[in-house]
Motif scaffolding. Structure first.
Motif, PDB file in Angstrom:
ATOM      1  N   ARG A 151     112.389   0.729  24.503  1.00 40.82           N
ATOM      2  CA  ARG A 151     112.361  -0.049  25.748  1.00 40.82           C
ATOM      3  C   ARG A 151     113.454  -1.125  25.751  1.00 40.82           C
ATOM      4  O   ARG A 151     114.198  -1.255  26.690  1.00 40.82           O
ATOM      5  CB  ARG A 151     110.992  -0.712  25.931  1.00 40.82           C
ATOM      6  CG  ARG A 151     109.820   0.248  25.941  1.00 40.82           C
ATOM      7  CD  ARG A 151     108.477  -0.499  25.945  1.00 40.82           C
ATOM      8  NE  ARG A 151     108.381  -1.453  24.848  1.00 40.82           N
ATOM      9  CZ  ARG A 151     108.006  -1.148  23.609  1.00 40.82           C
ATOM     10  NH1 ARG A 151     107.708   0.100  23.296  1.00 40.82           N
ATOM     11  NH2 ARG A 151     107.929  -2.085  22.670  1.00 40.82           N
ATOM     12  N   PHE A 152     113.509  -1.888  24.674  1.00 37.16           N
ATOM     13  CA  PHE A 152     114.517  -2.929  24.521  1.00 37.16           C
ATOM     14  C   PHE A 152     115.653  -2.357  23.666  1.00 37.16           C
ATOM     15  O   PHE A 152     115.411  -1.806  22.597  1.00 37.16           O
ATOM     16  CB  PHE A 152     113.907  -4.168  23.845  1.00 37.16           C
ATOM     17  CG  PHE A 152     114.773  -5.396  23.928  1.00 37.16           C
ATOM     18  CD1 PHE A 152     115.919  -5.514  23.172  1.00 37.16           C
ATOM     19  CD2 PHE A 152     114.430  -6.448  24.763  1.00 37.16           C
ATOM     20  CE1 PHE A 152     116.723  -6.631  23.243  1.00 37.16           C
ATOM     21  CE2 PHE A 152     115.226  -7.582  24.852  1.00 37.16           C
ATOM     22  CZ  PHE A 152     116.376  -7.674  24.089  1.00 37.16           C
ATOM     23  N   HIS A 153     116.893  -2.520  24.151  1.00 42.03           N
ATOM     24  CA  HIS A 153     118.024  -1.900  23.483  1.00 42.03           C
ATOM     25  C   HIS A 153     119.109  -2.955  23.229  1.00 42.03           C
ATOM     26  O   HIS A 153     119.376  -3.803  24.082  1.00 42.03           O
ATOM     27  CB  HIS A 153     118.629  -0.782  24.331  1.00 42.03           C
ATOM     28  CG  HIS A 153     117.629  -0.031  25.153  1.00 42.03           C
ATOM     29  ND1 HIS A 153     116.714   0.838  24.592  1.00 42.03           N
ATOM     30  CD2 HIS A 153     117.382  -0.032  26.490  1.00 42.03           C
ATOM     31  CE1 HIS A 153     115.948   1.344  25.554  1.00 42.03           C
ATOM     32  NE2 HIS A 153     116.326   0.818  26.714  1.00 42.03           N
ATOM     33  N   THR A 154     119.734  -2.847  22.074  1.00 36.67           N
ATOM     34  CA  THR A 154     120.889  -3.690  21.762  1.00 36.67           C
ATOM     35  C   THR A 154     121.984  -2.827  21.169  1.00 36.67           C
ATOM     36  O   THR A 154     121.749  -2.083  20.209  1.00 36.67           O
ATOM     37  CB  THR A 154     120.521  -4.806  20.771  1.00 36.67           C
ATOM     38  OG1 THR A 154     119.669  -5.755  21.427  1.00 36.67           O
ATOM     39  CG2 THR A 154     121.770  -5.539  20.295  1.00 36.67           C
ATOM     40  N   LEU A 155     123.155  -2.928  21.768  1.00 33.57           N
ATOM     41  CA  LEU A 155     124.353  -2.293  21.227  1.00 33.57           C
ATOM     42  C   LEU A 155     125.169  -3.371  20.523  1.00 33.57           C
ATOM     43  O   LEU A 155     125.420  -4.438  21.102  1.00 33.57           O
ATOM     44  CB  LEU A 155     125.182  -1.665  22.351  1.00 33.57           C
ATOM     45  CG  LEU A 155     126.504  -1.043  21.920  1.00 33.57           C
ATOM     46  CD1 LEU A 155     126.256   0.336  21.322  1.00 33.57           C
ATOM     47  CD2 LEU A 155     127.483  -0.938  23.090  1.00 33.57           C
ATOM     48  N   ILE A 156     125.575  -3.110  19.295  1.00 30.58           N
ATOM     49  CA  ILE A 156     126.402  -4.054  18.554  1.00 30.58           C
ATOM     50  C   ILE A 156     127.589  -3.282  17.988  1.00 30.58           C
ATOM     51  O   ILE A 156     127.444  -2.142  17.536  1.00 30.58           O
ATOM     52  CB  ILE A 156     125.600  -4.758  17.431  1.00 30.58           C
ATOM     53  CG1 ILE A 156     126.361  -5.949  16.865  1.00 30.58           C
ATOM     54  CG2 ILE A 156     125.187  -3.794  16.350  1.00 30.58           C
ATOM     55  CD1 ILE A 156     126.258  -7.183  17.713  1.00 30.58           C
TER      56      ILE A 156
END
Length: 603
Positions: free
Chosen positions: A29-34
């Motif tokens: 649901r919660f996404h982070t691209l680094i």
């Protein structure tokens, strides 16, 4: 946090690469691209929480962490971006469940670990700061990210308009900024974004907050040289025209000791839920539990999918090319030039063209290993709600029977992916001999990555991905630069303006508006002129910023438009260089102003 021995060791990632390398973290649901430069974004389901653009050249969009030594004035960041300050030593590790940045600057060791809580929609950036010197160090840590809280497509089309609906408030009990988007219709679902700084009760500490990008950056500046880093945060909240989330804390770190902090970013559908999670994740035990739980679930998933760390690394490298367009595995220039169709040409095959496309070309059943790797990758991405169109092009001629076509569907069934056939962000099986030449060229033009079963395994086709291009030699001036050229008299300021306001005024004949900018001066906001006929037009500001379009200014832009009232960086520009002295400047006040006044005339 997150240092317990794991079954799947992390991989060391280079930081100096020809394109960004990404790591995608998500709980579904919660996404982070680094990226390996520290850039990226956070999103919740289909909503962009922070602003991002897929810029493979600069890679300068993301959530930043600034570190300042208040005594020496030294400034750097957790990753390469946005300060671009080079460390004495650095390391970057991508774990299956987290990203870990390490660097050593000015006898300060920084470790930042980043993960997503599995149960709650919470991103955690855990900071460990160690003073390796023999004297106390006064340090300030500042976070920064541009807030969107809406659809990414709408933000890319008109960010200044999208910003108008975001409001913020400060919660002093939690040292948190809480954002919400005002609904534009009765059907809009509520969504709240909370950004919080957690720390121990540190002596001599000071906390600040900011939600106004103009006040943080300063007019005409960028995140590399933000005004707030010198002057402090203004504590502004409310309906700012350009919302950001920025929190800081000033601390004194004793010699040979370490402190810990954490920046928490979360998304919730109610204000009450956001505050409940904020209270929960102010406890260090909860942060440690989130890292441990994320690690356990990541290992469990890799075992379920029968994936190794090496396979995961290859998948992430393919994803890097899908999210940051790069020519490494795209069609060649001749194929791109031959294309005659647009995005609607894809619709006949059920492909929307809205998502990054990965094209695999198959000739015979021995190509199945590559297809199986990509089907596993697509499954892994789908579990993270990452939309990628995987197009499988069967190049075996029909008169050989249906062996290849049946083999493709067998592998799709084997990976339990059949329900994703012909779905948005799903799988598409096409036969090359049933397509026209124009459609085949369109597919290859649209695909951000093209892989061919006859060219070997996925590892073989990615083998040269990180090879650095040969740089051009540095320019050498033809004259001795120690000899200064004769001074140039400054451009005079007009004296006959009507309604002179100090920066500009109307010309004496009233046909022009003129602006006189001394070095370092800017107008309070971009001063825009729109010039167009029925076919083409352009928009230009006093800095030289703007863009050109044909027929329709929204749908057919020929050059990029920043729509940025603060930095107003130009996308159309001209550089001038003195070949004798190597002095470089631009005839417009941006991007490389000369140390001289500029006279801007709008007529």
């Amino acid at each position: 946090v997150g240092q317990t021995a794991v079954s799947y060791p992390p991989r060391s990632v280079p930081t100096d690469t020809p394109m960004p390398l990404v790591h995608y973290l998500s709980n579904g649901r919660f996404h982070t691209l680094i990226t390996n430069a520290g850039s990226g974004y956070s999103s919740w389901q289909d909503v962009a929480l922070t602003r991002w653009r897929p810029d493979a050249t600069l890679d300068n969009w993301g959530q930043w962490l600034y570190i300042q030594d208040l005594d020496s004035g030294d400034l750097w960041s957790a990753g390469l971006q946005p300060t671009a300050a080079g460390p004495a030593a650095q390391g970057l590790l991508f774990h299956p469940h987290m990203a870990e940045f390490r660097r050593y600057d000015h006898h300060i060791a920084l470790q930042m670990t980043l993960t997503i809580a599995p149960e709650d929609d919470v991103e955690i950036r855990y900071i460990n700061l160690t003073n390796d010197s023999d004297r106390p160090r006064r340090m300030r840590l500042t976070s920064y990210a541009e807030v969107v809280l809406g659809p990414a497509a709408a933000d890319q089309r008109h960010p200044a308009f999208a910003n108008l609906f975001v409001e913020s408030e400060y919660l002093p009990a939690h040292h948190a900024l809480l954002f919400r988007r005002r609904p534009r219709s009765a059907g809009d679902e509520p969504l709240f974004l909370l950004h919080m700084l957690v720390s121990d009760n540190l002596p001599d500490s000071y906390r600040g907050h900011e939600s106004d990008r103009t006040k943080f950056l300063g007019r005409g500046r960028t995140a590399r040289s933000a005004l707030a880093l010198a002057e402090g945060l203004s504590q502004t909240t409310g309906a700012t025209l350009d919302p950001i989330m920025a929190l800081n804390q000033t601390v004194t770190v004793a010699p040979r000791t370490a402190i810990r902090l954490a920046f928490i970013t979360l998304a919730a559908t109610t204000r009450r839920q956001a505050i409940e999670w904020a209270v929960r994740y102010q406890q260090w035990l909860m942060l440690e539990r989130a890292f441990a739980r994320a690690r356990s679930l990541a290992e469990q998933e890799l075992r379920q999918l029968d994936l190794t760390v090496t396979q995961l690394e290859l998948m992430q490298r393919v994803l890097s090319l899908l999210l940051y367009p790069h020519p490494a595995l795209r069609a060649d220039a001749a194929a791109l030039a031959a294309n005659s169709k647009g995005q609607p040409g894809l619709w006949a095959f059920g492909i929307s063209g809205d998502y990054p496309m990965l094209l695999i070309q198959l000739h015979q059943e021995t190509d199945g290993e590559l297809l199986l790797d990509l089907l596993h990758a697509h499954t892994y991405w789908r579990r993270r709600d990452l939309k990628i169109d995987l197009v499988i092009l069967n190049q075996q001629e029909s008169n050989y029977g249906q062996e290849m076509q049946g083999f493709i569907y067998h592998l799709i069934h084997r990976t339990h992916s059949e329900h994703w056939l012909n779905q948005r962000g799903g799988l598409f099986v096409l036969r090359e001999d049933q397509m026209g030449l124009a459609d085949r060229i369109l597919l290859k033009t649209t695909a951000r990555v093209i892989l061919d079963g006859s060219q070997g395994s996925l590892a073989q086709q990615l083998a040269n991905l990180l090879s650095q291009p040969t740089p051009l030699p540095a320019f050498t001036a033809t004259q001795d630069t120690a000899v200064s050229p004769p001074p140039t008299p400054p451009l005079p300021r007009p004296t006959d303006w009507q309604f002179d306001n100090g920066l500009g005024g109307f010309s004496a004949d009233g046909k022009e508006y003129q602006i006189y900018l001394r070095p370092g001066e800017t107008t309070p906001a971009p001063w825009i002129n729109v010039i167009a006929n029925e076919t083409v037009g352009f928009l230009v500001s006093e800095t030289g910023g703007g863009y050109t379009w044909a027929v329709n200014s929204g749908e057919n832009r020929l050059t990029a438009w920043r729509n940025d009232p603060v930095s107003d960086g130009p996308s159309e520009l001209l550089y001038l260089r003195d070949e004798e002295t190597a002095v470089l400047w631009s005839p417009t006040p941006q991007p490389t102003p000369a140390n001289a006044p500029y006279l801007v005339r709008h007529g």
